[in-house]
Motif scaffolding. Sequence first.
Motif, PDB file in Angstrom:
ATOM      1  N   ILE A  56      -4.840   6.215  -1.845  1.00 60.01           N
ATOM      2  CA  ILE A  56      -4.457   4.805  -1.845  1.00 60.01           C
ATOM      3  C   ILE A  56      -5.596   4.024  -2.485  1.00 60.01           C
ATOM      4  CG2 ILE A  56      -3.793   2.807  -0.459  1.00 60.01           C
ATOM      5  CD1 ILE A  56      -2.961   4.826   1.767  1.00 60.01           C
ATOM      6  N   GLU A  57      -5.293   3.326  -3.566  1.00 57.96           N
ATOM      7  CA  GLU A  57      -6.314   2.569  -4.297  1.00 57.96           C
ATOM      8  C   GLU A  57      -5.830   1.151  -4.574  1.00 57.96           C
ATOM      9  OE1 GLU A  57      -6.765   4.936  -7.809  1.00 57.96           O
ATOM     10  OE2 GLU A  57      -7.975   6.447  -6.782  1.00 57.96           O
ATOM     11  N   LEU A  58      -6.776   0.240  -4.613  1.00 55.39           N
ATOM     12  CA  LEU A  58      -6.464  -1.097  -5.088  1.00 55.39           C
ATOM     13  C   LEU A  58      -6.183  -1.004  -6.582  1.00 55.39           C
ATOM     14  CD1 LEU A  58      -9.280  -3.147  -3.291  1.00 55.39           C
ATOM     15  CD2 LEU A  58      -6.879  -2.879  -2.587  1.00 55.39           C
ATOM     16  N   GLY A  65      -8.125   4.345   1.073  1.00 56.39           N
ATOM     17  CA  GLY A  65      -7.528   5.162   2.125  1.00 56.39           C
ATOM     18  C   GLY A  65      -6.667   6.255   1.542  1.00 56.39           C
ATOM     19  N   ASP A  66      -5.949   6.914   2.414  1.00 55.83           N
ATOM     20  CA  ASP A  66      -5.046   7.963   1.961  1.00 55.83           C
ATOM     21  C   ASP A  66      -3.907   8.143   2.948  1.00 55.83           C
ATOM     22  OD1 ASP A  66      -6.067  10.019   3.973  1.00 55.83           O
ATOM     23  OD2 ASP A  66      -7.868   9.732   2.780  1.00 55.83           O
ATOM     24  N   ILE A  84      -6.659   3.908   6.506  1.00 55.31           N
ATOM     25  CA  ILE A  84      -7.308   2.960   5.603  1.00 55.31           C
ATOM     26  C   ILE A  84      -8.772   2.870   6.035  1.00 55.31           C
ATOM     27  CG2 ILE A  84      -7.406   0.532   4.853  1.00 55.31           C
ATOM     28  CD1 ILE A  84      -4.906   1.951   3.825  1.00 55.31           C
ATOM     29  N   THR A  85      -9.681   2.829   5.067  1.00 56.83           N
ATOM     30  CA  THR A  85     -11.092   2.728   5.402  1.00 56.83           C
ATOM     31  C   THR A  85     -11.331   1.498   6.278  1.00 56.83           C
ATOM     32  OG1 THR A  85     -11.535   1.509   3.358  1.00 56.83           O
ATOM     33  CG2 THR A  85     -11.880   3.909   3.312  1.00 56.83           C
ATOM     34  N   ARG A  91      -5.734  -6.047   6.419  1.00 63.16           N
ATOM     35  CA  ARG A  91      -5.293  -6.806   5.242  1.00 63.16           C
ATOM     36  C   ARG A  91      -3.872  -6.441   4.813  1.00 63.16           C
ATOM     37  NH1 ARG A  91     -10.904  -5.885   1.919  1.00 63.16           N
ATOM     38  NH2 ARG A  91     -12.217  -6.903   3.447  1.00 63.16           N
ATOM     39  N   GLY A  92      -3.197  -5.626   5.613  1.00 58.02           N
ATOM     40  CA  GLY A  92      -1.822  -5.246   5.306  1.00 58.02           C
ATOM     41  C   GLY A  92      -1.689  -4.074   4.349  1.00 58.02           C
ATOM     42  N   TYR A  93      -2.794  -3.436   3.994  1.00 52.70           N
ATOM     43  CA  TYR A  93      -2.731  -2.322   3.051  1.00 52.70           C
ATOM     44  C   TYR A  93      -1.983  -1.125   3.631  1.00 52.70           C
ATOM     45  CZ  TYR A  93      -6.367  -4.783   0.343  1.00 52.70           C
ATOM     46  OH  TYR A  93      -7.080  -5.695  -0.385  1.00 52.70           O
ATOM     47  N   ALA A  94      -2.218  -0.826   4.896  1.00 52.71           N
ATOM     48  CA  ALA A  94      -1.534   0.324   5.508  1.00 52.71           C
ATOM     49  C   ALA A  94      -0.027   0.103   5.511  1.00 52.71           C
ATOM     50  CB  ALA A  94      -2.046   0.578   6.920  1.00 52.71           C
TER      51      ALA A  94
END
Length: 151
Positions: A56-58, A65-66, A84-85, A91-94
């Motif tokens: 998972i990358e910006l 994360g992964d 997520i790290t 921040r809602g990434y997961a």
Amino acid sequence: MTIETNRLTIHVASEKEMVGHIEKQTDKSLIKAYREMLQGCLDHPEAWNWYAIWMIELKNGTHIGDLCFKGVNSDGSVEIGYGITEENQGRGYATEAVEAAITWALRQPGVFRVEAETEAENKKSQRVLEKCGFLPAGIMGEEGPRFYKEN
């Protein structure tokens, strides 16, 4: 395999990427899990996407994360795991990554259900699953409560 979202790029790691990722780890349980994923890929190269680490990358390429699936079961279910790290949590990434990954998974032939398991005290992860439409399965797994989402 690559999935693009508004803020993220999620791609299936190559063998070389997985080996490099494993070498960077310090947590023994993560090292063990990632080695099992790599071995699953090597044992089932035709099903690489279902065993590999998904990075998972910006959009700028920063790794945050992964996630992974744990193979496809004979009943058409797959289990997802994700992280997520710490510095990128909240921040809602997961939620964004899990939603994209389960949407992809449920579009694959023969996949009808995505399952997940969280530690009982991991309310943040349970909230991610809830936001992604998962329901409690009403059973406890090895790590804690199980959840599911069906087509």
